[in-house]
Every structure is written in C-alpha cells, then in structure tokens.
Design a protein around this motif. Structure first.
Motif, short mmCIF file in Angstrom:
data_model
loop_
_atom_site.label_atom_id
_atom_site.label_comp_id
_atom_site.label_asym_id
_atom_site.label_seq_id
_atom_site.Cartn_x
_atom_site.Cartn_y
_atom_site.Cartn_z
N SER A 158 0.82 -1.21 0.00
CA SER A 158 0.00 0.00 0.00
C SER A 158 0.85 1.27 0.00
O SER A 158 0.34 2.36 -0.27
CB SER A 158 -0.94 0.01 1.21
OG SER A 158 -0.23 0.22 2.42
N ASP A 196 0.90 -13.57 -7.47
CA ASP A 196 -0.40 -12.97 -7.16
C ASP A 196 -0.22 -11.57 -6.60
O ASP A 196 -0.99 -10.64 -6.92
CB ASP A 196 -1.17 -13.84 -6.17
CG ASP A 196 -1.65 -15.15 -6.78
OD1 ASP A 196 -1.67 -15.25 -8.03
OD2 ASP A 196 -2.00 -16.07 -6.02
N LYS A 197 0.80 -11.42 -5.79
CA LYS A 197 1.11 -10.11 -5.21
C LYS A 197 1.50 -9.13 -6.32
O LYS A 197 1.14 -7.94 -6.27
CB LYS A 197 2.25 -10.28 -4.20
CG LYS A 197 2.47 -9.13 -3.23
CD LYS A 197 3.51 -9.56 -2.18
CE LYS A 197 3.77 -8.46 -1.18
NZ LYS A 197 4.76 -8.87 -0.15
N ARG A 199 0.49 -9.29 -9.51
CA ARG A 199 -0.72 -8.96 -10.27
C ARG A 199 -1.53 -7.88 -9.56
O ARG A 199 -2.07 -6.96 -10.20
CB ARG A 199 -1.56 -10.22 -10.47
CG ARG A 199 -0.93 -11.24 -11.41
CD ARG A 199 -1.68 -12.57 -11.39
NE ARG A 199 -1.01 -13.55 -12.23
CZ ARG A 199 -1.26 -13.75 -13.52
NH1 ARG A 199 -2.18 -13.03 -14.13
NH2 ARG A 199 -0.59 -14.67 -14.20
N ALA A 200 -1.61 -7.97 -8.25
CA ALA A 200 -2.31 -6.94 -7.48
C ALA A 200 -1.61 -5.59 -7.61
O ALA A 200 -2.26 -4.54 -7.69
CB ALA A 200 -2.43 -7.37 -6.02
N ALA A 203 -2.46 -3.95 -10.91
CA ALA A 203 -3.78 -3.33 -10.85
C ALA A 203 -3.75 -2.01 -10.08
O ALA A 203 -4.39 -1.02 -10.48
CB ALA A 203 -4.79 -4.30 -10.23
N GLU A 204 -2.99 -1.98 -9.01
CA GLU A 204 -2.90 -0.75 -8.21
C GLU A 204 -2.17 0.34 -8.98
O GLU A 204 -2.56 1.52 -8.91
CB GLU A 204 -2.20 -1.04 -6.88
CG GLU A 204 -2.05 0.15 -5.96
CD GLU A 204 -3.36 0.71 -5.43
OE1 GLU A 204 -3.32 1.68 -4.66
OE2 GLU A 204 -4.45 0.18 -5.77
N ARG A 207 -4.58 1.79 -11.30
CA ARG A 207 -5.56 2.62 -10.59
C ARG A 207 -5.01 4.00 -10.26
O ARG A 207 -5.72 5.01 -10.31
CB ARG A 207 -6.01 1.92 -9.30
CG ARG A 207 -7.16 2.63 -8.58
CD ARG A 207 -7.44 1.99 -7.24
NE ARG A 207 -6.40 2.29 -6.26
CZ ARG A 207 -6.32 3.43 -5.57
NH1 ARG A 207 -7.20 4.39 -5.77
NH2 ARG A 207 -5.34 3.62 -4.70
#
Length: 410
Positions: A158, A196-197, A199-200, A203-204, A207
C-alpha cells in the motif's frame, strides 16, 4: 540500477581502447537538439544526491564523485531532464530484508525531494505529461520519479499510494533477482511471470496512473503485463535481442507486441547488454568474488563503490574485456526503430547506472544521437517523439486510465 560497469570503471578501462573519431554534430543538428524537448527515461544519478562533496550544480569529474549527469553536463548535452530513479538492490526476502528495502526506498525518495526543495529555480517535479514542456519552457530541468525494483513495497504494497502522492510516476517491478512480485530476466523463474502479489500491484499501478516498466523482468512478465495492464507499458532501459542475445534484451516479436499495444522501448547503452564483451566464466567468477568481498551488490555502501569500480576496472583490463561503442549503441537503436516504428522508441541510457559507451561517455554527448538520427533521415517530429513525446504519451495514457477508473468507481 547500480552498474555492471560503472562510469568510473568504464573511464579507466577505456584507457586501453584506441580513440575513435569524434562524431561531428552539425550546426543544424545542434540547433534541432536544443529546440526539441529531450528526456532520458532512466537516470540513476540520485545515488549521488546524499554523498558528501557531490554537487549537482557543478561538474563532477573527479573520483569518487564523478557522475555522468550533473547540471553543467545537462546544459552542454541539451538534456532537459528525465526520469530519476529510486533504485533498491535486491536483498534477501526475510521480514528484516523487506524492512531494510522499505527504508532504503523511502530514504532515496526523500533525497530526491530534498534536491528539488534545495534548487527550486533549477529543477522541478513533473507529475503529468504536460508538466515537462512547461518546466522546460520555464528554464528548469524536468524531474519525473520512478521506482526500480519494487522490493521497497514488499513489506507493505500500500506504500505505492504514498509514493504516488510524493511524485512517483513509473514503477519497475524487479531487478536482477526475483522478488515477491515478479521474476527477473537474470535468474531462473520462480513465479512463471508475476506472483499474485505482483498482479495486485499491477492493478494498483493502473488505478493510480503509474506507468509500468518491464525492464529487468522476464519474458513471461512482459507477456502478462501486456495482458493485464489497462495502460501501455514501457521498457525504460532495454536493448534488442536480435542485435545481441542477452536475457536483459527483448526479442522482435515482443517489440512488435509492445508497439501494437501503444508501449515504448527506451534503449539502454550499458555495454555488456549491447555486445559480447568477451567475459569468460573465469572473469565472471572473479567479479562475483569481488562483489562478495564488499558484501554483495545490495548491501554495498555508497562509499565502497569507488574502490569496487577501481578493482573491477583492473579485472576488465586483466581479462581484455571489449568495450561497446556508439556504433554498437546505434545498431540497437536503428534496429528497434525499424521493428517498432519511431512512435514507440526512446532513450533510457542508464546514466550513472552502468550506461555509456566509447564515444558517448556522459550526457554532454547526447547531441550525437540527434545528429545521427538526422543523418539517418528521421524528421524533427520523429526525433522529438523519440526524445520525449513517446514517453510522455504513455504517461498521459496511464493517467487517463486512472481517471476513467476513478469515474467508474464514483
């Protein structure tokens, strides 16, 4: 990235190389170069910002503080600015390593922001594509910020939102070793592309409107970024596999795919990615031992790099390593232009991170690129697109994707 062959090591080892005739930059080419907006997509110079005695407003030509980028060289070479890098070497992947990487990345970010605060009349942070021309027209140098190697985000992904608020507009996922997000081009696969981390994180970045940078990542990561990213991607400092086959370079089929999806490849000038330097297994073993002597690439202190570079140059001379030239660099540039088209090419020479070739040792030599492009028959509009317009288009498109997502979510 920290150099495989730094500016100092290159300068020392060039003493063994016959001098080449200097490229002639015509008055026409010089005028064109000064007229257009020029950006480099991968400036590793922030590694110098906190070093005692180094001053970006002065020429830094004396070891151990000699850099390929400073304000006098930028003025001489007509470089209006570029993407300044938060580079973090890949440590281990324990919780303690992740926290150390987090702190390193944030420290480097602060150093870049401190430079901007100290020299507001000379450098300015760019946050949008349109900022670059405005800053240049105001007589200042353009500072976009990128992350090279996402390991500072491993402990807390984050944090990318904080980096974005502080000015980061480009994100490179990985460096020379696999991390929690992606496979490197330089090591055996762990995730078969993105985790997977990872890929997230893609996406972020979409965004937030942060441009994704494939350089250093594996071919599988490229394929997955093309499939997953809602915005075009870049390769901020990469060469052509068809000219010299190397894991860090990219093949023609993927270059075409990149262009078809609106992306941009910005050509690297690090010699060992341009040509076969003649590095033998024995040489590589000695270099690995030298890195180990200083605690490894990721753990080396800034103060140690000068001595490391000196010893590395001695190894290069001992093993007779060949040095790449401006001709070698242009072999990659012209091939990539032919494959991708001039609308999808730019320059990310990896200054202060290993870039530089015989005939183009620092950014003061950049008009030679414009002169050669002009001689090759490219138009002013095409040359300016390669120097800045293509990169800025991708920044604009990434931010448009973020704006569209925000409207959809509201």
């Amino acid at each position: 990235m920290k150099p495989l062959l730094s500016g100092l090591a290159l300068a020392l080892s060039l003493a063994c190389v016959p001098a080449l005739a200097a490229d002639t930059v015509s008055a026409e080419a010089r005028a064109l170069h000064e007229r257009i907006l020029t950006l480099d997509s991968h400036l590793d110079t922030p590694m110098f910002f906190a070093r005692e005695g180094w001053d970006i407003l002065q020429r830094n030509d004396t070891a151990p503080l000699n850099s390929q980028v400073d304000l006098p060289k930028m003025v001489e070479g007509g470089l209006d600015g570029g993407v300044w890098v938060i580079y973090t070497g890949q440590r281990g992947r324990t919780p303690a390593d992740d926290l150390a990487a987090r702190d390193h990345g944030l420290t480097r970010l602060v150093e870049i922001r401190e430079l901007l605060a100290a020299h507001p009349d000379t450098f300015e942070l760019a946050l949008t594509a349109d900022d670059a021309a405005r800053i240049r027209d105001a007589g200042k140098r353009v500072v976009y910020i990128s992350i090279e190697n996402a390991s500072p985000l491993s402990a807390d992904p984050s944090l990318l939102g904080f980096y974005h608020r502080m000015g980061v507009r480009v994100l490179g996922l990985v460096h020379t070793s696999n991390n929690d997000f992606a496979d490197s081009a330089s090591t055996p696969p762990e995730w078969n592309g993105l985790s997977d981390k990872g890929r997230a994180l893609v996406a972020e970045a979409n965004r937030l409107g942060i441009v994704l940078d494939h350089s250093h990542a594996s071919d599988a990561v490229f394929d997955q970024l093309i499939a997953l990213s809602k915005a075009p991607i870049i390769l901020s400092h990469t060469g052509a596999d068809a000219v010299y086959e190397h894991p860090r370079n990219i093949d023609d089929a993927r270059i075409r795919t990149l262009a078809e999806h609106g992306g941009v490849i910005l050509v690297n000038s690090l010699g060992s990615y341009l040509i076969d330097t003649g590095a033998t297994p024995a040489y590589r073993e000695e270099v690995a031992a030298l890195f180990d002597r200083f605690g490894g690439r990721a753990n080396m202190r800034d103060a140690d790099w000068h001595e490391f570079d000196r010893l590395r140059a001695e190894l290069d001379a001992k093993h007779g390593l060949k040095q790449a030239t401006l001709d070698d660099y242009f072999a990659h540039i012209l091939h990539i232009i032919e494959v991708a088209g001039p609308e999808h090419v730019g320059f990310g020479a990896d200054w202060d991170g290993g870039g530089g070739v015989v005939g183009m040792e620092d950014v003061s030599d950049l008009p030679k690129i414009t002169a050669r492009l002009l001689e090759a028959g490219y138009t002013e509009a095409q040359i300016e697109a390669m120097w800045s317009g293509n990169l800025l288009r991708v920044i604009r498109q990434a931010q448009a994707v973020a704006e569209a997502e925000a409207q959809t979510a509201s």
